[in-house]
Design an enzyme around this catalytic site. Structure first.
Site, PDB file in Angstrom:
ATOM      1  N   HIS A   1       0.840  -1.200   0.000  1.00  2.51           N
ATOM      2  CA  HIS A   1       0.000   0.000   0.000  1.00  2.51           C
ATOM      3  C   HIS A   1       0.884   1.263   0.000  1.00  2.51           C
ATOM      4  CE1 HIS A   1      -3.634   2.310   1.334  1.00  2.51           C
ATOM      5  NE2 HIS A   1      -2.722   3.070   1.905  1.00  2.51           N
ATOM      6  N   GLU A   2       1.886   1.272   0.886  1.00  2.00           N
ATOM      7  CA  GLU A   2       2.765   2.452   0.959  1.00  2.00           C
ATOM      8  C   GLU A   2       3.601   2.582  -0.323  1.00  2.00           C
ATOM      9  OE1 GLU A   2       2.086   4.520   3.168  1.00  2.00           O
ATOM     10  OE2 GLU A   2       0.986   3.245   4.563  1.00  2.00           O
TER      11      GLU A   2
ATOM     12  N   HIS B   1       1.651   4.437  -2.719  1.00  2.00           N
ATOM     13  CA  HIS B   1       1.715   5.888  -2.469  1.00  2.00           C
ATOM     14  C   HIS B   1       3.026   6.462  -3.019  1.00  2.00           C
ATOM     15  CE1 HIS B   1      -1.930   6.215  -0.285  1.00  2.00           C
ATOM     16  NE2 HIS B   1      -1.524   5.701   0.860  1.00  2.00           N
TER      17      HIS B   1
ATOM     18  N   HIS C   1      -5.605   6.892  -2.283  1.00  2.00           N
ATOM     19  CA  HIS C   1      -6.459   5.788  -1.841  1.00  2.00           C
ATOM     20  C   HIS C   1      -7.511   5.477  -2.890  1.00  2.00           C
ATOM     21  CE1 HIS C   1      -5.322   6.550   2.614  1.00  2.00           C
ATOM     22  NE2 HIS C   1      -4.486   5.729   2.015  1.00  2.00           N
ATOM     23  N   CYS C   2      -7.904   4.222  -2.932  1.00  2.31           N
ATOM     24  CA  CYS C   2      -8.853   3.746  -3.935  1.00  2.31           C
ATOM     25  C   CYS C   2     -10.149   3.369  -3.213  1.00  2.31           C
ATOM     26  CB  CYS C   2      -8.250   2.535  -4.635  1.00  2.31           C
ATOM     27  SG  CYS C   2      -9.345   1.741  -5.803  1.00  2.31           S
TER      28      CYS C   2
ATOM     29  N   CYS D   1      -9.287  -3.664  -3.249  1.00  4.88           N
ATOM     30  CA  CYS D   1      -8.009  -3.119  -3.734  1.00  4.88           C
ATOM     31  C   CYS D   1      -7.098  -2.792  -2.559  1.00  4.88           C
ATOM     32  CB  CYS D   1      -8.268  -1.861  -4.561  1.00  4.88           C
ATOM     33  SG  CYS D   1      -6.748  -1.112  -5.178  1.00  4.88           S
TER      34      CYS D   1
ATOM     35  N   CYS E   1      -6.766  -3.327  -7.618  1.00  8.58           N
ATOM     36  CA  CYS E   1      -7.884  -3.417  -8.556  1.00  8.58           C
ATOM     37  C   CYS E   1      -7.312  -3.159  -9.960  1.00  8.58           C
ATOM     38  CB  CYS E   1      -8.966  -2.394  -8.201  1.00  8.58           C
ATOM     39  SG  CYS E   1      -8.460  -0.702  -8.505  1.00  8.58           S
TER      40      CYS E   1
ATOM     41  N   CYS F   1      -5.946   0.463 -10.514  1.00  3.02           N
ATOM     42  CA  CYS F   1      -4.700   0.794  -9.807  1.00  3.02           C
ATOM     43  C   CYS F   1      -3.531  -0.006 -10.397  1.00  3.02           C
ATOM     44  CB  CYS F   1      -4.836   0.521  -8.309  1.00  3.02           C
ATOM     45  SG  CYS F   1      -5.879   1.723  -7.481  1.00  3.02           S
TER      46      CYS F   1
END
Lengths: 192, 450
Positions: A138-139, A142, A148-149, A154, A173, A176
């Site tokens: 996740h990071e 970024h 954010h989605c 996702c 997803c 992304c």
């Protein structure tokens, strides 16, 4: 679930790595391997595990008994050497000035991030590793510039609770994923 | 797509501004910061924000004073007060003066996320209500109500609208999901005698039978638990205007009987009431389902079918009028470029070729969503083939299509499920098959949610 930990979890030569994983203090080697393998497999960032460093005491907030994630990220981002992206990994609790805690923090479209295993602990270490891998991916998203989605399945969706994090599959997803691929191409070409 | 919520963070501490701004930006909000009340007012003179996160304690103008200034200039703007722990009294004072909520520093991330979701949801409702108010604002200039295209098939639809609009006969609009049946209904209304009255739409497929009944018929006070006051239903609201019943194929036989009686007697009673209310409206219905098939399956009443189906307009699917794709794509591209403020000017010839090669199972709605998506992620002035490569992933391009019928079916089912976020009920509805059939096909082809 998590990628096979026996996979090649680090780039062979410094030139190949796009992300350096920087452990602060004692971190289980297997946890680091799982995180690195997953970043590499899911976010597509060749990842290299750096030698462990002492805790970043400059970022420690005694009144909260936590480390200031923004300070850790800014210090990592200011380093000249190493891969294009750097991600700290710490066992201690992280916060940012306005939030009581964070699982991780990253510069949006920047070069540095940090994640903490402190609140990700589970009686089954596999679950803890998987949580760490999800936060790290996740990071990494970024770092590549993704916000954010809203898609429920996702990894770029903000997880309010650990249950939500646990229910997320280790994948982005399609939208992304597409954007990550594009940003990766851009990051790779910037490196050349 | 609704534009992102514009948020102003006001705090004299730079670290707070930066941290909060970074967090909210990742959430997809457009964020600006100010370090004092006066700086906020200066920025407000140029820009409008939907939400202000204001620190209670600031040198000079404090949070409460700023709250009053914001409310005076923009009464619709929402304000959330940020306070330090132990200042609940001040938070209560702020709420009394119009702040919608408060947060104690440092916030719990979950609390902040939930609060932002709540604000965004309430803003969406506010926008919808304001759109509805615009819709009710009275007679409007006749135009084609957003119906865009140049194909022969669409021209036929437009001339049918011109023909049926001046009559007062009920109209049934048929067409696949996403073809724009609601726009056609509105166009009929705007060209009819009922255009001086309201256009009242209701989606019959989106609610339970009891809710639909209450929505349509309204209720008297005490009609059921929670009915604390009397409420007008859509039938009454549509008086002297047009009532648009979308997804009419979804209503139950019982509701068909109730509506049939209303249409024949032109009067009805609110739920829990016994006083007949006279009504007079133009009825326009729409469905993506084959009502004649439902008649054969005895799921739809014949008398009701003939009552609503005096005149019919069929909207062909987009794949049968591909010459509309470039015009529609350009229309949506301009719209979303304007809304997002992105300097996107058009599509490259190769990108247009991809759009023309796709079969658009979700019709105009899908095309609109695709264009919205590529505009949002666009980096340059022209949308290229690269940005549309995800359409190939759906495997539905006619030129790069699946090899066998089985493959085509699998791809189509997967695409439908993906576009409905893997809701079997919704996907079955979109595919116009029942839920059990879809589940059986998923099992047969081993299609699983990823």
């Amino acid at each position: 679930m998590t990628a096979d930990t026996s996979a090649d979890t680090s780039a062979d030569t410094p030139d190949e790595a796009l992300l350096d994983l920087v452990p602060y203090g004692a971190i289980e080697p297997l946890a680091l391997s799982v995180v690195a393998a997953n970043i590499q497999a899911v976010a597509g960032l060749p990842t290299r595990i750096q030698p462990a460093r002492p805790h970043p005491e400059d970022a420690f907030i005694p009144t909260r008994y936590q480390f200031d994630a923004v300070k850790v990220v800014n210090a990592l981002g200011g380093e000249k050497d190493g891969a294009r992206f750097r991600m700290g990994v710490i066992q201690r609790d992280l916060c940012i000035p306005i939030l009581t805690y964070v699982y991780g923090e990253a510069q949006l479209g920047g070069s540095a991030a940090v994640i903490s295993f402190h609140r990700l602990q589970h009686i089954d270490p596999k679950v803890s590793y998987e949580r760490g891998a999800k936060i790290a991916i996740h990071e990494a998203g970024h770092l590549l510039g993704l916000g954010h989605c809203r898609e429920p399945g996702c990894l770029m969706r903000f997880s309010k609770q650990l249950e939500q994090l646990d229910s997320l599959p280790i994948r982005f997803c399609p939208a992304c994923e597409y954007e990550i691929a594009r940003l990766l191409r851009k990051a790779a070409s910037n490196r050349l | 797509m609704a534009s992102p919520m514009h948020i102003m963070v006001v705090d004299d501490e730079e670290t707070i501004c930066l941290a909060l701004s970074a967090w909210l930006t990742k959430e997809g909000y457009a964020v600006e910061t100010a370090r004092s009340g006066q700086a906020t007012l200066d920025i407000m003179a140029q820009k409008h924000f939907d939400l202000y996160l204001v620190d209670y304690k600031m040198p000079g103008m404090d949070g409460l004073q700023l709250l009053a200034e914001i409310k005076m200039r923009h009464p619709d703007a929402s304000v959330i007060m940020i306070t330090a722990h132990g200042s609940i009294q001040s938070a209560v004072e702020a709420m009394k003066r119009g702040s919608i909520d408060y947060l104690c520093k440092p916030f719990d991330p979950e609390e902040l996320s939930l609060l932002m979701e709540r604000v965004a949801a309430s803003r969406a409702i506010q926008q919808a209500e304001s759109a509805e108010a615009d819709q009710w604002a009275g007679p409007r200039e006749p135009s084609w109500e957003g119906i865009v295209g140049q194909s022969e098939a669409l021209r036929t639809v437009l001339s049918e609208i011109e023909e049926v609009a001046p009559t007062n006969a009920p109209v049934l609009i048929t067409g696949e999901t996403g073809t724009g049946k609601d726009l056609v209904a509105l166009a009929i209304h705007m060209r009819s005698e009922a255009s001086q009255g309201p256009f009242v739409a209701i989606n019959c497929g989106a609610q339970s039978e009891s809710l639909l009944e209450s929505e349509l018929f309204g209720h008297e006070r005490g009609a059921f638990t929670g009915a604390v006051k009397a409420r007008r239903g859509r039938l009454e609201m549509a008086g002297n205007g047009t009532l648009f019943l979308d997804e009419i194929g979804e209503i139950s036989p019982k509701m068909q009987v109730n509506l049939l009686r209303v249409l024949e007697e032109k009067k009805f009673c609110r739920l829990g009431g016994n006083k007949p209310i006279d009504i007079d409206f133009r009825l326009v219905s729409a469905t993506h389902r084959d009502l004649r098939q439902l008649l054969r399956e005895e799921q739809f009443r014949e008398d009701f079918f003939y009552r609503i189906n005096v005149l019919t307009i069929h909207i062909p699917p987009l794949r049968e009028r591909l010459e509309d794709v470039p015009v529609l794509a350009d229309f949506f591209l301009q719209k979303y470029a304007r809304e997002t403020g992105k300097p996107v000017e058009g599509l490259t010839p190769r990108a247009m070729e991809i759009l023309l090669g796709y079969s658009w199972p979700g019709n105009v709605r899908e095309l609109r969503n695709v264009i919205e998506r590529v505009v949002v992620i666009a980096r340059g002035r022209m949308i290229g083939a690269d940005e549309l490569s995800f359409l190939h992933a759906y495997g539905d391009s006619r030129r790069v299509g699946p090899a066998t019928l089985k493959e085509a079916e699998i791809h189509h089912l997967q695409h439908a499920l993906e576009s409905c976020n893997w809701s079997i009920t919704q996907a079955a509805k979109m595919l116009d098959i029942d839920r059990v059939t879809l589940s059986r096909k998923m099992k047969r082809f081993n299609i699983k949610r990823p």
